[in-house]
Design a protein around this motif. Structure first.
Motif, PDB file in Angstrom:
ATOM      1  N   PHE A  52      -9.923  11.583   4.175  1.00 43.37           N
ATOM      2  CA  PHE A  52      -8.730  10.726   4.280  1.00 43.37           C
ATOM      3  C   PHE A  52      -7.945  11.097   5.525  1.00 43.37           C
ATOM      4  CE2 PHE A  52      -4.247   9.766   3.600  1.00 43.37           C
ATOM      5  CZ  PHE A  52      -4.322   8.422   3.269  1.00 43.37           C
TER       6      PHE A  52
ATOM      7  N   ASN B  75       0.838  -1.197   0.000  1.00 42.12           N
ATOM      8  CA  ASN B  75       0.000   0.000   0.000  1.00 42.12           C
ATOM      9  C   ASN B  75       0.877   1.252   0.000  1.00 42.12           C
ATOM     10  OD1 ASN B  75      -1.743   2.206   1.182  1.00 42.12           O
ATOM     11  ND2 ASN B  75      -3.238   0.562   1.057  1.00 42.12           N
TER      12      ASN B  75
ATOM     13  N   ASP C  50      -2.212  -3.236  -1.352  1.00 44.44           N
ATOM     14  CA  ASP C  50      -3.351  -2.642  -2.047  1.00 44.44           C
ATOM     15  C   ASP C  50      -4.454  -3.681  -2.186  1.00 44.44           C
ATOM     16  OD1 ASP C  50      -2.464  -0.060  -2.488  1.00 44.44           O
ATOM     17  OD2 ASP C  50      -1.381  -0.610  -4.299  1.00 44.44           O
TER      18      ASP C  50
ATOM     19  N   TYR D  21      -4.124   9.807   7.665  1.00 46.65           N
ATOM     20  CA  TYR D  21      -2.961   8.927   7.801  1.00 46.65           C
ATOM     21  C   TYR D  21      -2.989   8.237   9.155  1.00 46.65           C
ATOM     22  CZ  TYR D  21      -0.888  11.059   3.645  1.00 46.65           C
ATOM     23  OH  TYR D  21      -0.651  11.484   2.355  1.00 46.65           O
TER      24      TYR D  21
ATOM     25  N   THR E  16      -1.626  14.987  -0.991  1.00 47.01           N
ATOM     26  CA  THR E  16      -2.421  13.807  -0.627  1.00 47.01           C
ATOM     27  C   THR E  16      -3.613  13.666  -1.562  1.00 47.01           C
ATOM     28  OG1 THR E  16      -1.775  13.977   1.699  1.00 47.01           O
ATOM     29  CG2 THR E  16      -3.778  12.732   1.215  1.00 47.01           C
TER      30      THR E  16
ATOM     31  N   LYS F  12      -2.552  12.000  -4.718  1.00 45.00           N
ATOM     32  CA  LYS F  12      -2.362  10.556  -4.550  1.00 45.00           C
ATOM     33  C   LYS F  12      -3.708   9.835  -4.554  1.00 45.00           C
ATOM     34  CE  LYS F  12       1.907  11.128  -1.906  1.00 45.00           C
ATOM     35  NZ  LYS F  12       2.547  11.046  -0.569  1.00 45.00           N
TER      36      LYS F  12
ATOM     37  N   SER G  12       4.524   6.802   3.088  1.00 37.21           N
ATOM     38  CA  SER G  12       4.305   8.053   3.805  1.00 37.21           C
ATOM     39  C   SER G  12       4.935   8.007   5.191  1.00 37.21           C
ATOM     40  CB  SER G  12       2.802   8.333   3.937  1.00 37.21           C
ATOM     41  OG  SER G  12       2.190   8.434   2.673  1.00 37.21           O
ATOM     42  N   TYR G  13       5.093   6.798   5.727  1.00 37.09           N
ATOM     43  CA  TYR G  13       5.660   6.632   7.058  1.00 37.09           C
ATOM     44  C   TYR G  13       7.128   6.230   7.039  1.00 37.09           C
ATOM     45  CZ  TYR G  13       0.749   6.452   8.515  1.00 37.09           C
ATOM     46  OH  TYR G  13      -0.567   6.743   8.731  1.00 37.09           O
TER      47      TYR G  13
ATOM     48  N   LEU H 216       0.499   3.960   1.329  1.00 39.72           N
ATOM     49  CA  LEU H 216       0.542   4.605   2.631  1.00 39.72           C
ATOM     50  C   LEU H 216       1.836   4.274   3.366  1.00 39.72           C
ATOM     51  CD1 LEU H 216      -1.379   6.436   4.225  1.00 39.72           C
ATOM     52  CD2 LEU H 216      -2.258   4.410   5.375  1.00 39.72           C
TER      53      LEU H 216
ATOM     54  N   LEU I 293      -3.772   5.992  -2.971  1.00 40.73           N
ATOM     55  CA  LEU I 293      -4.334   5.879  -1.630  1.00 40.73           C
ATOM     56  C   LEU I 293      -5.841   5.701  -1.743  1.00 40.73           C
ATOM     57  CD1 LEU I 293      -2.423   8.782   0.199  1.00 40.73           C
ATOM     58  CD2 LEU I 293      -1.850   6.344   0.210  1.00 40.73           C
TER      59      LEU I 293
END
Length: 582
Positions: free
Chosen positions: A350, A107, A322, A352, A384, A387, A112-113, A109, A393
């Motif tokens: 959305f 994924n 995903d 995070y 974001t 995306k 992002s981390y 996401l 996302l």
């Protein structure tokens, strides 16, 4: 250790695929352990039966046997090392192939981390640590444990009293070894951190050398560098101290133990009641006892290090993927008519992190070939939103559709025919100028590449290069920053997608280059729906609609002219920008 363990499955697969090699490894390990216990027994017979007066002959045969066994020890050790290296590399290959396959499905996401460096370390350092577990850690520990058991059993056969003394000796030797190893490990870890600081300081100094000189900060940077070097030097001194002290302590302990054993076996005491050959063999065995105990400490350390690598690799493999895309959806189904592209934001939200909404209640209808600019403060969720538009996302609530198709359900393989994405920085790949645009997609023709270059105004420049579009890119010197941005537009439009996404593409450009980029985009606007993020309001005057985002919501929406009249935020920032940029 962890459900759905990638490491466990990879190791099992490698063993299944290399049954013969695994069997040979077991044979070599057994050979190393057993053959290492034979020389002391031969030494006993040499002394008791050949060197003691009035004993029989046979010294030559025993000497040959002794050397042959030593040769076999080396041979078995070589086979073991070679097989472990081969199996270790196969395990690394298997794990990394699985990880790269996982990376394709993970994924978005996750990124992002996690920074790219942290992800790369999973593929390099962590996988290498896993390999060390199987090539040195577990196998090495098994061999050393068997060696220790064999040595104690051999000594016990000579004398129960000596066997008890040896057993009592084990915790003492192991305790000293672990004490020094723990301290050395701690200092070595500190040294790694400080070496990283030194290297990072050099890199930062070179990267920012112009700013350092212009601000006259040379002395400041030199003092920081000297401080890091001094701290690093102190840790190196500690490592050298522990390293230099440990070896003499072990040697002294060995000498004391051997001396004590010789005294107990002497003719005056004869406490142990063993022959001269047994004494010599016991000395050899006790000397060999120290090595596997020292190795055990290092192997435990290696296993602890490897276990952390296994956990990180498995954590990566268990990252959410995903959701399954609808592979039945094709780009041609979504964009049957380029002049009828309707994008709908349907109450999109959305986050995070749980209970922290980045976007909320975004509802918007974008008409075919409309030019829409998203503006707002840093951190309001503009990137974001892009995306989400590309389906990287999934919205926590609501949906984004193109002609009724949910973008998150469109297969990634089809998206390049629908979207053209342009970032504010152009990422070069290894290859030719043509491959910078096609990204080595064989379905993209040379004619399409030339048309894209011509569209952005780079055709003449590329043609002037030594090999034209087949010129190899060997660095960043061939293209200026503005030309790179034009290349990124060419990359985005080469497949002629109906939707262009522009993420602050003029942020790092001067006003003249910006005007050139904007003129290219105006030309593109005749056949594309263009969605852009802009930090300069001067760029949005070419947009049909401006969407102002604030606190994750749509604050205002309208044409640039309408917002200039009716929105205080837009009017204030437009005036401030005119004052700043002139």
């Amino acid at each position: 250790m962890i459900k759905n363990s990638l490491v466990k499955r990879s190791v099992i697969n490698v063993i299944k695929q290399n049954i013969l090699l695994s069997g040979l490894l077991i044979f070599a390990v057994c050979g190393v352990v057993v053959s290492s216990l034979i020389p002391p027994q031969i030494l006993k017979h040499i002394i008791d039966n050949n060197l003691v007066p009035e004993k029989g002959s046979g010294l030559f045969v025993l000497a040959i046997a002794y050397m042959a066994v030593l040769l076999f020890i080396g041979l078995f050790d070589f086979i073991k090392g070679a097989i472990l290296t081969i199996i270790g590399q196969k395990i690394i290959k298997e794990i990394r192939l699985e990880m790269i396959h996982k990376l394709e499905k993970i994924n978005a996401l996750f990124f992002s981390y996690n920074e790219s460096g942290a992800v790369v370390s999973r593929f390099t350092n962590d996988v290498e640590a896993v390999s060390s577990l199987f090539t040195g850690g577990i196998v090495g520990m098994m061999i050393d444990c068997f060696k220790i058991i064999g040595i104690i059993a051999s000594i016990w056969m000579f004398s129960e009293k000596l066997g008890i003394v040896t057993l009592l000796l084990l915790p003492f030797i192991y305790g000293i070894t672990r004490l020094f190893q723990k301290r050395m490990l701690k200092v070595q870890m500190e040294n790694r951190v400080l070496v990283g600081k030194v290297n990072n300081h050099i890199s930062e100094s070179l990267k920012n050398i112009e700013m350092i000189k212009s601000c006259s900060k040379e002395s400041y940077m030199e003092n920081n560098y000297a401080e890091y070097l001094l701290e690093n030097f102190k840790t190196v001194e500690k490592v050298n101290f522990y390293d230099s002290v440990f070896s003499p302590i072990i040697q002294l302990t060995r000498a004391v133990v051997i001396g004590f054993m010789v005294i107990l076996s002497s003719g005056q005491l004869n406490y142990l009641g063993i022959s001269l050959g047994m004494v010599a063999a016991s000395i050899d065995l006790i000397s060999n006892l120290f090595s596997p105990i020292e190795n055990l400490g290092m192997e435990l350390q290696s296993i602890q290090y490897a276990v952390s690598g296994i956990r990180r690799v498995n954590d990566f493999y268990n990252e959410p993927e995903d959701e399954c895309k609808n592979n039945q959806i094709k780009a041609d189904d979504v964009i049957q008519n380029r002049e009828e592209i309707n994008i709908s934001f349907n109450d999109v939200a959305f986050n995070y992190e749980k209970d922290t909404d980045v976007l909320q209640g975004i509802s918007l209808q974008i008409k075919p070939q409309e030019k829409v600019a998203f503006v707002g403060r840093t951190g309001v969720g503009k990137s974001t939103l892009f995306k989400l538009i590309m389906g990287l996302l999934k919205p926590a609530k609501g949906s984004i559709t193109i002609n009724g198709y949910d973008v998150y359900g469109i297969p990634n393989s089809e998206k390049r025919k629908i979207f053209g994405y342009v970032d504010q920085s152009f990422h070069m790949i290894k290859g030719t100028v043509a491959e910078q645009i096609s990204l080595q997609d064989e379905s993209i023709t040379k004619e399409q590449i030339c048309n894209a270059l011509d569209f952005v105004g780079l055709a003449d420049y590329v043609e002037s290069l030594k090999n034209g579009i087949e010129t190899e890119i060997a660095g960043d010197s061939l293209f200026s920053q503005g030309q790179k941005q034009l290349l990124s537009i060419a990359r985005a439009i080469v497949t002629n997608p109906p939707i262009l996404l522009l993420d602050e593409i003029t942020a790092n450009l001067d006003s003249i280059t910006e005007e050139k980029i904007v003129s290219v985009l105006q030309k593109a606007g005749h056949a594309h729906t263009i969605l852009s993020i802009s930090h300069r309001l001067s760029s949005v005057v070419f947009s049909d609609t401006v969407v102002i985002l604030e606190n994750g919501r749509i604050r205002s929406i309208g044409s640039p002219e309408t917002l200039l009249k009716n929105d205080d935020w837009y009017r204030k920032h437009a005036a401030l920008e005119r004052l700043t940029w002139g």
